[in-house]
Design a protein around this motif. Structure first.
Motif, PDB file in Angstrom:
ATOM      1  N   GLU A 110      14.531 -21.489   6.325  1.00 51.35           N
ATOM      2  CA  GLU A 110      15.156 -20.497   5.454  1.00 51.35           C
ATOM      3  C   GLU A 110      15.013 -19.088   6.020  1.00 51.35           C
ATOM      4  OE1 GLU A 110      14.653 -24.166   3.580  1.00 51.35           O
ATOM      5  OE2 GLU A 110      13.025 -22.900   4.355  1.00 51.35           O
ATOM      6  N   ALA A 111      13.858 -18.791   6.603  1.00 53.49           N
ATOM      7  CA  ALA A 111      13.657 -17.473   7.214  1.00 53.49           C
ATOM      8  C   ALA A 111      14.616 -17.262   8.376  1.00 53.49           C
ATOM      9  CB  ALA A 111      12.212 -17.327   7.677  1.00 53.49           C
ATOM     10  N   ARG A 112      14.845 -18.306   9.160  1.00 53.42           N
ATOM     11  CA  ARG A 112      15.790 -18.189  10.276  1.00 53.42           C
ATOM     12  C   ARG A 112      17.194 -17.880   9.760  1.00 53.42           C
ATOM     13  NH1 ARG A 112      15.853 -19.085  15.281  1.00 53.42           N
ATOM     14  NH2 ARG A 112      13.704 -19.798  15.174  1.00 53.42           N
ATOM     15  N   ARG A 113      17.597 -18.590   8.721  1.00 58.85           N
ATOM     16  CA  ARG A 113      18.931 -18.347   8.150  1.00 58.85           C
ATOM     17  C   ARG A 113      19.029 -16.937   7.576  1.00 58.85           C
ATOM     18  NH1 ARG A 113      19.678 -22.781   3.878  1.00 58.85           N
ATOM     19  NH2 ARG A 113      21.626 -21.630   3.526  1.00 58.85           N
ATOM     20  N   LEU A 114      17.958 -16.466   6.960  1.00 61.19           N
ATOM     21  CA  LEU A 114      17.944 -15.100   6.442  1.00 61.19           C
ATOM     22  C   LEU A 114      18.053 -14.082   7.573  1.00 61.19           C
ATOM     23  CD1 LEU A 114      15.194 -15.434   3.704  1.00 61.19           C
ATOM     24  CD2 LEU A 114      17.577 -14.777   3.290  1.00 61.19           C
ATOM     25  N   ALA A 115      17.285 -14.302   8.636  1.00 63.35           N
ATOM     26  CA  ALA A 115      17.320 -13.384   9.770  1.00 63.35           C
ATOM     27  C   ALA A 115      18.723 -13.315  10.360  1.00 63.35           C
ATOM     28  CB  ALA A 115      16.305 -13.814  10.827  1.00 63.35           C
ATOM     29  N   GLU A 116      19.366 -14.464  10.476  1.00 64.96           N
ATOM     30  CA  GLU A 116      20.723 -14.494  11.029  1.00 64.96           C
ATOM     31  C   GLU A 116      21.694 -13.767  10.101  1.00 64.96           C
ATOM     32  OE1 GLU A 116      20.124 -18.822  13.302  1.00 64.96           O
ATOM     33  OE2 GLU A 116      21.202 -18.696  11.400  1.00 64.96           O
ATOM     34  N   GLY A 117      21.562 -14.009   8.788  1.00 61.96           N
ATOM     35  CA  GLY A 117      22.463 -13.362   7.847  1.00 61.96           C
ATOM     36  C   GLY A 117      22.264 -11.861   7.773  1.00 61.96           C
ATOM     37  N   LEU A 118      21.015 -11.426   7.792  1.00 57.96           N
ATOM     38  CA  LEU A 118      20.726  -9.999   7.735  1.00 57.96           C
ATOM     39  C   LEU A 118      21.163  -9.291   9.013  1.00 57.96           C
ATOM     40  CD1 LEU A 118      17.184 -10.214   6.102  1.00 57.96           C
ATOM     41  CD2 LEU A 118      19.286  -9.392   5.005  1.00 57.96           C
ATOM     42  N   ALA A 119      20.932  -9.951  10.154  1.00 56.72           N
ATOM     43  CA  ALA A 119      21.353  -9.355  11.425  1.00 56.72           C
ATOM     44  C   ALA A 119      22.873  -9.220  11.473  1.00 56.72           C
ATOM     45  CB  ALA A 119      20.851 -10.205  12.591  1.00 56.72           C
ATOM     46  N   ALA A 120      23.583 -10.251  10.998  1.00 62.48           N
ATOM     47  CA  ALA A 120      25.050 -10.203  11.000  1.00 62.48           C
ATOM     48  C   ALA A 120      25.576  -9.100  10.097  1.00 62.48           C
ATOM     49  CB  ALA A 120      25.607 -11.563  10.566  1.00 62.48           C
ATOM     50  N   PRO A 128      16.860 -13.508  15.686  1.00 60.79           N
ATOM     51  CA  PRO A 128      17.766 -12.431  16.115  1.00 60.79           C
ATOM     52  C   PRO A 128      17.409 -11.068  15.553  1.00 60.79           C
ATOM     53  CG  PRO A 128      18.768 -13.669  14.325  1.00 60.79           C
ATOM     54  CD  PRO A 128      17.467 -14.361  14.642  1.00 60.79           C
ATOM     55  N   VAL A 129      16.139 -10.866  15.230  1.00 65.27           N
ATOM     56  CA  VAL A 129      15.657  -9.586  14.700  1.00 65.27           C
ATOM     57  C   VAL A 129      14.301  -9.297  15.348  1.00 65.27           C
ATOM     58  CG1 VAL A 129      16.868  -9.871  12.495  1.00 65.27           C
ATOM     59  CG2 VAL A 129      14.516 -10.686  12.726  1.00 65.27           C
ATOM     60  N   PRO A 130      13.838  -8.036  15.320  1.00 64.85           N
ATOM     61  CA  PRO A 130      12.508  -7.734  15.854  1.00 64.85           C
ATOM     62  C   PRO A 130      11.427  -8.531  15.133  1.00 64.85           C
ATOM     63  CG  PRO A 130      13.770  -5.724  15.530  1.00 64.85           C
ATOM     64  CD  PRO A 130      14.571  -6.828  14.903  1.00 64.85           C
ATOM     65  N   ILE A 131      10.418  -8.967  15.896  1.00 63.57           N
ATOM     66  CA  ILE A 131       9.370  -9.847  15.367  1.00 63.57           C
ATOM     67  C   ILE A 131       8.004  -9.238  15.638  1.00 63.57           C
ATOM     68  CG2 ILE A 131       8.295 -12.131  15.540  1.00 63.57           C
ATOM     69  CD1 ILE A 131      10.975 -13.208  16.504  1.00 63.57           C
ATOM     70  N   ARG A 132       7.109  -9.379  14.669  1.00 62.70           N
ATOM     71  CA  ARG A 132       5.690  -9.132  14.878  1.00 62.70           C
ATOM     72  C   ARG A 132       4.971 -10.443  14.623  1.00 62.70           C
ATOM     73  NH1 ARG A 132       2.342  -9.188  10.953  1.00 62.70           N
ATOM     74  NH2 ARG A 132       0.860  -7.803  11.966  1.00 62.70           N
TER      75      ARG A 132
END
Length: 237
Positions: free
Chosen positions: A10-20, A40-44
């Protein structure tokens, strides 16, 4: 800036949606798994250093909302994040996949805590422990059974359960899981109710008529949403 507490599909899908959508976002991974797939977003990576460290990160990074898409059994980071966001007046949303439910051909035995598992699995049984690397020591009560634990990354040092065998690798589809369970001559499966898409191991258990000790998921803090609902929530901030 959105803080995305990640580590799940779910986090991956969120990251993709937010980045898009061009939404500024920073994803945080606990670092429990070696070599996680990139996002597809900056990661810590790593912990925040307790409540004070988490609050300092929120402030210093300019975070204005938190999306919590951690694992359903991440019992520390979720409640703590929800409480600290409430104290700071920051919007917080928990993204949680639906729990699994047994079908008519399933033989599930729901348990509340790992210590209950040994009460229902007889001595001498071969147990396939599919609960992940962390928390294996919680199942030490299974001594007296043949315990086979599947892990993605092998633990350092001796197995947390004395005498336990390790199977290193990712879960497979139903055919691969059935072949593995047959080869290991498994009598019982122990797993957590992580939920989400149909699980190969649970489908294989149904085929083989194997009993499953299913750990009940803990209650989730805050408001719970799906991925599409969470993306709409961010758009409305």
């Amino acid at each position: 800036m959105i803080l995305l507490l990640a580590g799940t599909t779910e986090a991956r899908r969120l990251a993709e949606g937010l980045a898009a959508a061009g939404v500024p976002v920073r994803a945080s991974l606990a670092g429990a798994t070696k070599g996680p797939r990139p996002l597809p977003v900056p990661i810590r990576v790593g912990g925040f250093g307790g409540a004070a460290g988490f609050c300092a990160f929120l402030r210093d990074a300019g975070i204005h909302a938190v999306l919590d898409a951690t694992h359903p059994f991440a019992t520390r980071i979720g409640p703590r994040s929800a409480a600290l966001c409430a104290e700071a007046g920051l919007p917080y949303l928990r993204v949680l996949r639906p729990a699994w439910a047994p079908g008519p051909d399933d033989d599930w035995h729901e348990v509340a805590i790992p210590g209950d598992v040994a009460r229902i699995i007889p001595a001498g049984a071969t147990v396939f422990l599919a609960t992940g690397r962390q928390g294996l020591a919680d199942f030490a009560g299974l001594a007296g059974r043949r315990v086979i634990a599947r892990v993605i990354d092998p633990p350092t040092g001796p197995p947390p359960i004395p005498g336990a065998e390790l199977v290193v690798g990712m879960p497979g589809d139903v055919d691969a899981e059935e072949a593995l369970l047959r080869r290991l001559r498994v009598d019982w499966i122990v797993t957590k109710n992580s939920g989400g898409p149909a699980s190969g191991k649970l489908q294989a258990a149904r085929r083989l008529r194997l009993p499953v000790a299913m750990l009940r998921r803990p209650p989730a803090p805050g408001n719970v949403a799906t991925v599409p609902e969470a993306l709409d929530w961010v758009a409305g901030l």
